[in-house]
Design a protein around this motif. Structure first.
Motif: not given
Length: 252
Positions: A64-77, A155-164, A192-196
């Motif tokens: 299946l198509k993976s969730d977009s990166p910003e949807k990956v669960i994040n938590t802290t410990r 991997m040609e992912w830089k443009e995807i990240i810039s778009r997000i 933006d640097d941290n989000l990237e």
């Protein structure tokens, strides 16, 4: 994976393969736990990392198509505290291996005795860990960071990240974190640097480690990443990350 073509990685693997402080006390990860262990190292709890790993497995195995990166669960410990003694015996307590019991009894406690023991212990450790001590770890970190950026270009992912990043409102970048912390809109954490960098972390776990964990077939993304790895580290000159060249004494 390692051979004489990748000398820097050979040295790092040799010295840190069994370092509990780096592997959270569990040793190097095996296939099937790359994603989970990666997220634990990033800061997730073990339970949250396992859930995220399970989600990645379902997406990889079901195609299946993976969730977009910003949807990956994040938590802290709460990060485990790491001490220098966990990384190298050079920082551990000294041990007198060169004086007799009589010499220890007569001189123990004196400045000269303590100084001699520490010097001998330090010289022993330096001799045993020449290869590690020769490494300029700041340069090593710089080389590894450069590799990640080159990997994402390949991997040609830089443009995807810039778009997000362009589509993410400032209110989200500076929003309250999962652990309840508030982040100032002027802080680096809201930049933006941290989000990237966070998106790069998510994509690396999802699209590189995920197939390595759960796809037994030939994965094009993993194959391209492997080629980038071989080219970069095959060309990395050990002299660029060394203070000096270790001397290896040959036994008779």
């Amino acid at each position: 994976v390692f051979n004489n073509e990748y000398q820097v990685l050979e040295i790092l693997d040799h010295h840190f393969a069994n370092c509990k402080a780096l592997w959270n006390g569990a040793g190097k990860p095996r296939q099937g736990e790359f994603v989970k262990r990666f997220w634990i190292a990033y800061g997730m709890t073990a339970d949250a990392a396992q859930r995220t790993s399970n989600q990645t497995r379902m997406r990889v195995t079901s195609r299946l198509k993976s969730d977009s990166p910003e949807k990956v669960i994040n938590t802290t410990r709460r990060n485990l505290q790491k001490f220098p003694t966990n990384l190298s015996p050079d920082f551990d307590g000294v041990e007198d291996k060169y004086h007799t019991e009589e010499q220890r009894r007569r001189t123990k406690g004196s400045f000269l005795y303590e100084h001699a023991v520490r010097c001998n212990d330090t010289l022993d450790a330096m001799s045993d860990e020449q290869a590690l001590l020769a490494l300029h770890l700041v340069s090593v970190g710089g080389a590894l960071n450069e590799f990640i950026f080159k990997l994402f270009e390949a991997m040609e992912w830089k443009e995807i990240i810039s778009r997000i990043i362009r589509a993410t409102p400032q209110s989200v970048k500076a929003g309250r974190r999962m652990d309840g912390r508030s982040v100032s809109a002027r802080s680096w954490q809201a930049s933006d640097d941290n989000l990237e960098r966070y998106l790069m972390v998510c994509m690396f776990a999802e699209y590189i480690l995920g197939p390595l964990d759960f796809d037994n077939g030939v994965n094009q993304k993993a194959a391209r990443a492997a080629a980038c790895y071989q080219i970069y580290f095959g060309r990395l000159d050990p002299a660029s990350v060394l203070f000096f060249t270790p001397v290896i004494e040959e036994s008779d």
